[in-house]
Motif scaffolding. Structure first.
Motif, PDB file in Angstrom:
ATOM      1  N   GLY A 131       0.782  -1.222   0.000  1.00  0.00           N
ATOM      2  CA  GLY A 131       0.000   0.000   0.000  1.00  0.00           C
ATOM      3  C   GLY A 131       0.820   1.281   0.000  1.00  0.00           C
ATOM      4  O   GLY A 131       0.288   2.346  -0.210  1.00  0.00           O
ATOM      5  N   ALA A 132       2.125   1.194   0.280  1.00  0.00           N
ATOM      6  CA  ALA A 132       2.952   2.396   0.344  1.00  0.00           C
ATOM      7  C   ALA A 132       3.657   2.654  -0.982  1.00  0.00           C
ATOM      8  O   ALA A 132       4.056   3.769  -1.263  1.00  0.00           O
ATOM      9  CB  ALA A 132       3.986   2.274   1.458  1.00  0.00           C
ATOM     10  N   GLY A 133       3.819   1.628  -1.790  1.00  0.00           N
ATOM     11  CA  GLY A 133       4.564   1.777  -3.029  1.00  0.00           C
ATOM     12  C   GLY A 133       6.042   1.886  -2.746  1.00  0.00           C
ATOM     13  O   GLY A 133       6.470   2.121  -1.628  1.00  0.00           O
ATOM     14  N   GLY A 134       6.845   1.672  -3.744  1.00  0.00           N
ATOM     15  CA  GLY A 134       8.276   1.819  -3.603  1.00  0.00           C
ATOM     16  C   GLY A 134       8.951   0.624  -2.967  1.00  0.00           C
ATOM     17  O   GLY A 134       8.347  -0.432  -2.763  1.00  0.00           O
ATOM     18  N   THR A 155      20.389   2.699   4.405  1.00  0.00           N
ATOM     19  CA  THR A 155      19.039   2.433   3.917  1.00  0.00           C
ATOM     20  C   THR A 155      18.760   3.290   2.697  1.00  0.00           C
ATOM     21  O   THR A 155      19.031   4.494   2.699  1.00  0.00           O
ATOM     22  CB  THR A 155      18.000   2.747   5.020  1.00  0.00           C
ATOM     23  OG1 THR A 155      18.342   2.003   6.189  1.00  0.00           O
ATOM     24  CG2 THR A 155      16.599   2.394   4.575  1.00  0.00           C
ATOM     25  N   ALA A 156      18.223   2.665   1.653  1.00  0.00           N
ATOM     26  CA  ALA A 156      17.851   3.378   0.429  1.00  0.00           C
ATOM     27  C   ALA A 156      16.374   3.135   0.161  1.00  0.00           C
ATOM     28  O   ALA A 156      15.921   1.993   0.176  1.00  0.00           O
ATOM     29  CB  ALA A 156      18.689   2.889  -0.749  1.00  0.00           C
ATOM     30  N   MET A 157      15.645   4.212  -0.036  1.00  0.00           N
ATOM     31  CA  MET A 157      14.228   4.133  -0.392  1.00  0.00           C
ATOM     32  C   MET A 157      14.083   4.644  -1.810  1.00  0.00           C
ATOM     33  O   MET A 157      14.695   5.639  -2.179  1.00  0.00           O
ATOM     34  CB  MET A 157      13.387   5.013   0.545  1.00  0.00           C
ATOM     35  CG  MET A 157      13.427   4.570   1.984  1.00  0.00           C
ATOM     36  SD  MET A 157      12.659   5.757   3.138  1.00  0.00           S
ATOM     37  CE  MET A 157      11.157   6.211   2.335  1.00  0.00           C
ATOM     38  N   SER A 158      13.246   3.974  -2.587  1.00  0.00           N
ATOM     39  CA  SER A 158      13.027   4.428  -3.957  1.00  0.00           C
ATOM     40  C   SER A 158      11.593   4.142  -4.378  1.00  0.00           C
ATOM     41  O   SER A 158      10.965   3.212  -3.886  1.00  0.00           O
ATOM     42  CB  SER A 158      14.000   3.741  -4.923  1.00  0.00           C
ATOM     43  OG  SER A 158      13.802   2.345  -4.891  1.00  0.00           O
ATOM     44  N   GLY A 166      12.367  10.796  -6.360  1.00  0.00           N
ATOM     45  CA  GLY A 166      12.094   9.371  -6.387  1.00  0.00           C
ATOM     46  C   GLY A 166      12.946   8.505  -5.485  1.00  0.00           C
ATOM     47  O   GLY A 166      12.793   7.294  -5.461  1.00  0.00           O
ATOM     48  N   LYS A 167      13.887   9.123  -4.708  1.00  0.00           N
ATOM     49  CA  LYS A 167      14.694   8.281  -3.833  1.00  0.00           C
ATOM     50  C   LYS A 167      15.210   9.056  -2.629  1.00  0.00           C
ATOM     51  O   LYS A 167      15.216  10.282  -2.606  1.00  0.00           O
ATOM     52  CB  LYS A 167      15.848   7.653  -4.595  1.00  0.00           C
ATOM     53  CG  LYS A 167      16.816   8.633  -5.207  1.00  0.00           C
ATOM     54  CD  LYS A 167      17.890   7.901  -6.008  1.00  0.00           C
ATOM     55  CE  LYS A 167      18.785   8.926  -6.697  1.00  0.00           C
ATOM     56  NZ  LYS A 167      19.856   8.286  -7.434  1.00  0.00           N
ATOM     57  N   MET A 168      15.649   8.286  -1.634  1.00  0.00           N
ATOM     58  CA  MET A 168      16.220   8.849  -0.420  1.00  0.00           C
ATOM     59  C   MET A 168      17.199   7.830   0.156  1.00  0.00           C
ATOM     60  O   MET A 168      16.942   6.630   0.087  1.00  0.00           O
ATOM     61  CB  MET A 168      15.129   9.131   0.607  1.00  0.00           C
ATOM     62  CG  MET A 168      15.653   9.638   1.927  1.00  0.00           C
ATOM     63  SD  MET A 168      14.311   9.984   3.067  1.00  0.00           S
ATOM     64  CE  MET A 168      14.742   8.870   4.382  1.00  0.00           C
ATOM     65  N   THR A 169      18.316   8.306   0.682  1.00  0.00           N
ATOM     66  CA  THR A 169      19.253   7.418   1.367  1.00  0.00           C
ATOM     67  C   THR A 169      19.490   7.940   2.776  1.00  0.00           C
ATOM     68  O   THR A 169      19.439   9.155   3.018  1.00  0.00           O
ATOM     69  CB  THR A 169      20.601   7.310   0.630  1.00  0.00           C
ATOM     70  OG1 THR A 169      21.167   8.604   0.510  1.00  0.00           O
ATOM     71  CG2 THR A 169      20.429   6.680  -0.748  1.00  0.00           C
ATOM     72  N   MET A 170      19.724   7.008   3.687  1.00  0.00           N
ATOM     73  CA  MET A 170      19.949   7.371   5.075  1.00  0.00           C
ATOM     74  C   MET A 170      20.976   6.420   5.672  1.00  0.00           C
ATOM     75  O   MET A 170      20.981   5.231   5.374  1.00  0.00           O
ATOM     76  CB  MET A 170      18.635   7.251   5.861  1.00  0.00           C
ATOM     77  CG  MET A 170      18.778   7.597   7.309  1.00  0.00           C
ATOM     78  SD  MET A 170      17.296   7.397   8.353  1.00  0.00           S
ATOM     79  CE  MET A 170      15.943   7.529   7.278  1.00  0.00           C
ATOM     80  N   LYS A 171      21.840   6.959   6.516  1.00  0.00           N
ATOM     81  CA  LYS A 171      22.813   6.134   7.233  1.00  0.00           C
ATOM     82  C   LYS A 171      22.587   6.337   8.724  1.00  0.00           C
ATOM     83  O   LYS A 171      22.527   7.472   9.193  1.00  0.00           O
ATOM     84  CB  LYS A 171      24.241   6.524   6.839  1.00  0.00           C
ATOM     85  CG  LYS A 171      25.290   5.639   7.471  1.00  0.00           C
ATOM     86  CD  LYS A 171      26.659   5.917   6.884  1.00  0.00           C
ATOM     87  CE  LYS A 171      27.612   4.825   7.312  1.00  0.00           C
ATOM     88  NZ  LYS A 171      28.646   4.598   6.336  1.00  0.00           N
ATOM     89  N   THR A 172      22.445   5.220   9.448  1.00  0.00           N
ATOM     90  CA  THR A 172      22.234   5.289  10.889  1.00  0.00           C
ATOM     91  C   THR A 172      23.231   4.367  11.594  1.00  0.00           C
ATOM     92  O   THR A 172      23.718   3.398  11.017  1.00  0.00           O
ATOM     93  CB  THR A 172      20.807   4.856  11.286  1.00  0.00           C
ATOM     94  OG1 THR A 172      20.551   3.555  10.755  1.00  0.00           O
ATOM     95  CG2 THR A 172      19.769   5.829  10.775  1.00  0.00           C
TER      96      THR A 172
END
Length: 188
Positions: A131-134, A155-158, A166-172
């Motif tokens: 339901g969220a897509g990507g 973490t990479a979201m697309s 259309g995308k986001m990256t995050m480092k934790t």
């Protein structure tokens, strides 16, 4: 973004809960349940009061307008480091819920690769939340023991609807340590 953020934070915490030490667990294209079962007999976290620190090291969202990027940087600055304390009970150690491994929270998750050997973790999880897509792909590496762990997650979201560029990256980075017996007080 807010719908997927809890899932991204669960990944390293869940991986830490599964154990460490001298055990070896390997898997590919494994479901949440398969990884939970395979790690059940790995060296487990010791019950007690645990302190967990989550640091947001970086976030990048190409295509985000400057005003929104500035606002996001300000929010990340406020939440750049969070420390919480929790009581980990013997029951939690014996039967970690599937939600700890990324199940049910966002659904559609699979471990592309999961390797835990001699306290060293190397895992890749892909999630396609219903339901969220990507898609969300999290690569987590680090060390795990029964009284402490230190993990870094990229973490990479697309492809999520409404995500500029259309995308986001995050480092934790997530570190945890047992600080004593349970006090009955949750902090954080």
């Amino acid at each position: 973004m807010s719908r997927l953020t809890p899932l991204m934070l669960l990944c390293p915490l869940a991986l830490a809960a599964c154990g460490g030490g001298g055990s070896t667990v390997k898997g590919e294209n494994a479901s949440i349940d398969e990884v939970a079962k395979a790690t059940k007999d790995a060296v487990k976290m010791q019950p007690g009061q645990w302190q967990t620190q989550v640091k947001f090291l970086s976030v990048d969202m190409p295509g985000l307008p400057k005003a929104q990027a500035d606002m996001m940087a300000q929010q990340m600055g406020k939440a750049a480091e969070t420390t919480v304390e929790t009581c980990v009970t013997p029951e939690m150690v014996d039967k970690p819920p599937s939600e700890m491994f990324g199940g049910k929270a966002g659904g559609g998750c699979v471990y592309d690769k999961y390797e835990l050997a001699d306290g060293k973790l190397n895992a890749v999880m892909t999630c396609k939340p219903q339901g969220a897509g990507g898609e969300v792909k999290a690569t987590t590496t680090g060390t795990i023991g029964s009284t402490a762990y230190e993990l870094t997650s990229d973490t990479a979201m697309s492809g999520a609807p409404g995500m500029p560029g259309g995308k986001m990256t995050m480092k934790t980075q997530v570190t945890g340590k047992r600080v004593g017996e349970c006090t009955g007080q949750a902090k954080g």
